[in-house]
Design an enzyme around this catalytic site. Sequence first.
Site, mmCIF file in Angstrom:
data_model
loop_
_atom_site.group_PDB
_atom_site.id
_atom_site.type_symbol
_atom_site.label_atom_id
_atom_site.label_comp_id
_atom_site.label_asym_id
_atom_site.label_seq_id
_atom_site.Cartn_x
_atom_site.Cartn_y
_atom_site.Cartn_z
ATOM 1 N N CYS A 188 0.881 -1.176 0.000
ATOM 2 C CA CYS A 188 0.000 0.000 0.000
ATOM 3 C C CYS A 188 0.916 1.223 0.000
ATOM 4 O O CYS A 188 1.158 1.836 1.037
ATOM 5 C CB CYS A 188 -0.923 -0.008 1.212
ATOM 6 S SG CYS A 188 -1.837 -1.553 1.429
ATOM 7 N N ALA A 189 1.429 1.590 -1.163
ATOM 8 C CA ALA A 189 2.615 2.440 -1.238
ATOM 9 C C ALA A 189 2.332 3.929 -1.271
ATOM 10 O O ALA A 189 3.153 4.721 -0.815
ATOM 11 C CB ALA A 189 3.442 2.056 -2.473
ATOM 12 N N ALA A 190 1.205 4.361 -1.866
ATOM 13 C CA ALA A 190 0.965 5.796 -2.063
ATOM 14 C C ALA A 190 0.928 6.518 -0.712
ATOM 15 O O ALA A 190 0.459 5.953 0.276
ATOM 16 C CB ALA A 190 -0.337 6.014 -2.820
ATOM 17 N N PRO A 191 1.443 7.758 -0.639
ATOM 18 C CA PRO A 191 1.946 8.560 -1.744
ATOM 19 C C PRO A 191 3.404 8.323 -2.105
ATOM 20 O O PRO A 191 3.908 8.955 -3.014
ATOM 21 C CB PRO A 191 1.753 9.989 -1.248
ATOM 22 C CG PRO A 191 1.944 9.886 0.219
ATOM 23 C CD PRO A 191 1.384 8.545 0.621
ATOM 24 N N GLY A 192 4.143 7.459 -1.392
ATOM 25 C CA GLY A 192 5.450 7.067 -1.875
ATOM 26 C C GLY A 192 6.653 7.418 -1.025
ATOM 27 O O GLY A 192 7.776 7.147 -1.432
ATOM 28 N N SER A 193 6.480 8.016 0.139
ATOM 29 C CA SER A 193 7.639 8.387 0.963
ATOM 30 C C SER A 193 8.408 7.154 1.426
ATOM 31 O O SER A 193 9.639 7.135 1.398
ATOM 32 C CB SER A 193 7.182 9.212 2.173
ATOM 33 O OG SER A 193 6.590 10.409 1.756
ATOM 34 N N LYS A 194 7.697 6.125 1.858
ATOM 35 C CA LYS A 194 8.378 4.895 2.296
ATOM 36 C C LYS A 194 8.977 4.166 1.100
ATOM 37 O O LYS A 194 10.046 3.562 1.211
ATOM 38 C CB LYS A 194 7.395 3.991 3.042
ATOM 39 C CG LYS A 194 6.875 4.547 4.358
ATOM 40 C CD LYS A 194 6.027 3.510 5.083
ATOM 41 C CE LYS A 194 5.397 4.075 6.344
ATOM 42 N NZ LYS A 194 4.325 5.045 6.049
ATOM 43 N N ASP A 220 -0.614 0.290 -5.281
ATOM 44 C CA ASP A 220 -1.710 0.974 -4.588
ATOM 45 C C ASP A 220 -3.010 0.685 -5.315
ATOM 46 O O ASP A 220 -3.027 0.522 -6.541
ATOM 47 C CB ASP A 220 -1.481 2.487 -4.503
ATOM 48 C CG ASP A 220 -2.287 3.111 -3.372
ATOM 49 O OD1 ASP A 220 -1.791 3.106 -2.229
ATOM 50 O OD2 ASP A 220 -3.412 3.564 -3.621
ATOM 51 N N CYS A 338 -0.758 3.645 11.304
ATOM 52 C CA CYS A 338 -0.640 4.893 12.060
ATOM 53 C C CYS A 338 -1.861 5.050 12.957
ATOM 54 O O CYS A 338 -2.371 6.142 13.159
ATOM 55 C CB CYS A 338 -0.508 6.086 11.121
ATOM 56 S SG CYS A 338 -1.885 6.267 9.989
#
Length: 1031
Positions: A188-194, A220, A338
């Site tokens: 579940c990647a968006a928005p992409g910081s990780k 995503d 989170c």
Amino acid sequence: MGGRGRRSRTQRKHFKDGRENVWKRPRSDAQQQEDFNAKKHWEPFATQNPAFDDYYKEQGIVSLEEWDTFNKFLRRPLPAAFRINSSSQFCDDIRSQLENDFMKSLQAEDTDGNEVAAIKPLSWYPENLAWQSNFSRMQLRKNQILERFHEFLKLENEIGNITRQEAVSMVPPLFLDVRPDHFVLDMCAAPGSKTFQLLEMIYRSVEPGTLPSGMVIANDVDVQRCNLLIHQTKRMCTANLIVTNHEAQHFPSCRLKKNNTAKSETGGVKELAIDQLLFDRVLCDVPCSGDGTLRKAPDIWRKWNVGMGNSLHCLQVQIAMRGLSLLKVGGKMVYSTCSMNPVENEAVVAEILRKCGGSVELLDVSAELPNLIRRPGLKKWKVRDKGSWLASYEDVRKFRRQGIVPSMFPSGKHYNEESANDQEADLEVIPENGGESINGSYLMEDKTSSDNNCEEEISDLPLEYCMRIVPHDQDSGAFFIAVFQKLSPLPAIQNHAAIQKKTITPPELLTSNDRSEKSEDLGTEEDLMEIALTDVKEQSTEPFQDSDIADEQTAASTDTEANNISEETEPEDIPAPVSQETVPEVARGKRKLQLQGKWRGVDPVVFLNSDAIINGIKTFYGIKESFPFSGYLVTRNSDTNHVKRIYYVSDSVKDVLKLNFLGGEQLKITSIGLKMFERQTSKEGNNAAMFRISSEGLPLLLPHITKQVISAKEIDFNHLLQYKTIKFADFVDAEFGEKASKLLLGCCVVVLNKGCEIVHDPPHVNASTIAIGCWRGRTNVAVMVTAIDCQELLERLVPKTDKVNGSTPDGCKPPIADDAVTKVNGVDSEDIVTHTPDISDSVKDVLKLNFLGGEQLKITSIGLKMFERQTSKEGNNAAMFRISSEGLPLLLPHITKQVISAKEIDFNHLLQYKTIKFADFVDAEFGEKASKLLLGCCVVVLNKGCEIVHDPPHVNASTIAIGCWRGRTNVAVMVTAIDCQELLERLVPKTDKVNGSTPDGCKPPIADDAVTKVNGVDSEDIVTHTPDISG
């Protein structure tokens, strides 16, 4: 009653125009005005929610003694945090700038007014690469003192040198222990910081011009969020990334069937490097209620309710189990949210351990990142539903068991229907209006509620190995992290009879023989996981509706990186994006599963097999044979005659791409690889020159090209960045201009020669090499870099240039500028004693009268400062007095000596660099004229290009001139720094070269940033681009 059985009920949103409410009494004008006055001022979000306080006090996530501190931090603004890209070329420079400049120049105050460090590195993040500011995002935007720091953050973030990311969001990737050879899945990647962080780890210690053997797949479910993900990861310029668009719980496992083999070009059979897509590391940062981000998103306070976490639990279990099924034996998976809710955290971890038995282990990572303050996971918790606390699944009312499942509780035990209370079996179904029966009588409260002295369950699983990060420990957001390691293939979770009866045999009760028999019956691990996911889904088949949830509150909030999906219905009932994929027809009311095949609405990914294009590019740029080129290029257009962009892929991505082709194109790929070449629309150049090197692909390709590349000195390199287009004859280094003129028409690369390096042909390249893509036109060189990249690079390079520091190239002491004077009580001391003002006739008459009258006027200032004594060893006595900046406009039309005209480019250079040698002027004639002036003060007048040069220059109301000092070998500007800056900003937009027009009238080639934008993302990256992927 009449609405039962209908598909849906007509709602107000279905009407284009609002309907008039005839039952509502019209309001008076006075009332309307009062309401308008009350609403015209913005009010902050309410930060009170009694349900939130009651829920987390009961769960005991913090002790009662620290509850007030915990609550206080939740209502404070979240400090801004960012991370330096460790793979960036300027990583060390940025870290040094933060440590030596901003840490010392910025100051901040805490809530008690005490001075604290404005910015500081996060002690738990390796190598001082992560930083936190004690200013909130709002303060950074509004505070004028912080403007320079804020502009620095915006610019470096846009370039990709830093990533603005919440501090706790940086933690999960650190526990994955990613290495350069790993295959990594971000579910579940968006928005992409990780994802960006994972790519940095893949690229750790990679030499320039080479690629790591690993790769990252970022997925995503939302196609719009995929666009955001592409925009974020594009800054990394990586060939080891694939972006996909799938539901995480149904992420396809590309598998090569036994009868499917890859055929080589000669007709033989060639084995693929991989026959199934499995991963060494999986990041499972699942959608959640997001109440750990209350400091960043205070609107969650009014939306929060217990139903948000309960409704996401089953989806989170499905995603985590799917991630484990795609994990290699020995690999690691991090599960994170989170959220602070144990139903989304420890309950999910416990259910994973129960389902997987001994095949998966929960790791104790308490010894890693010792400076990170974390708390152990909970061993006991309760579930709240319909206003009641439930200690076990046995306490759940019968009609609520579709929404509250056994896995939400610490033990995970299923309800035994044979031992059910007779009273509950006889209860009428309680309607949604709060417990009133059909005949109007009220039912008794549930006797089995945990409020009636039921014992709390305590999990016997090692949940203390989980990590909880709470806001008041390190002034951050809240986060939950659990690290799993896969020890063996997942067991057979249930057999076919169990599926029909909808019961589960716990893995720990199965013998090894039982497991092997079941495995033989059910097939591979992938088949077993499909069965497991089906069972999890069937535990909750009806939409979960909590009576406490308002209609507008059923959407799940965003997580630390806005990594959640909107939940207007139960998570399991989210429809697949039908408009963009082919879906099978299934029974009404069931989920429409994505068809694993070709994807409608998405451009195909095609290997580029055109020998004419490939060989033409190799010959034009002189690409070395050692660089893996043929077979690594892909496009998003099967028609090679209309290919716009060519992308490069790594070995690992190439293997996955081939596997996907042979497996029926199960992956829905939205972005892949690195954009290496782009078709250039230009009338000049040969066919091979039609494809120019993109800015993203240049760092990888630069060490391997031997043609169309030249070195430039600092001054010419900076001029290219500033003016974008320069004629061959206008370069300061005539040799460079001559070399540029001998290049072939088309794309070229200009490498910065830092002065101390020996010039090679082609230039030697290392990790510190700075280069830009350009276009060699008929008579000029034009920069092919985005404006923001030029700005960032110019700001980074100019401070290193001696001329910018104001030093005189020939070693002479520079003359003193107007602003370099001693201050006395805020007044220039020269104005009090040494300056000789020029006065008008009227002032002169008044002054004489004052003298004759006994000096009755107490004069503190008078007239215009015309001349000023100049302290200098050079020049004659008359030259001791120079013309001041204030007196120049009045005196200029009346002087005939010591005044010369300069072209725009040299005039701008004087304003920018302050001191220039005679030989360094672009216009050699101007340099020669300046050398013939007398030592001392002189005036330089701007020649706007269309004017005839006179000697002395003609002066009118629009004339622009500056006072200078003619030294022994140079010309130095005698204007204050702020006047230079203001004049430069006013003049540069009027210069044709800055606007990108080609001096010889040719149409300039299109720069990288001249692309169509869709929702703020380059349209080429959304649909038509074919990214470059690593080996």
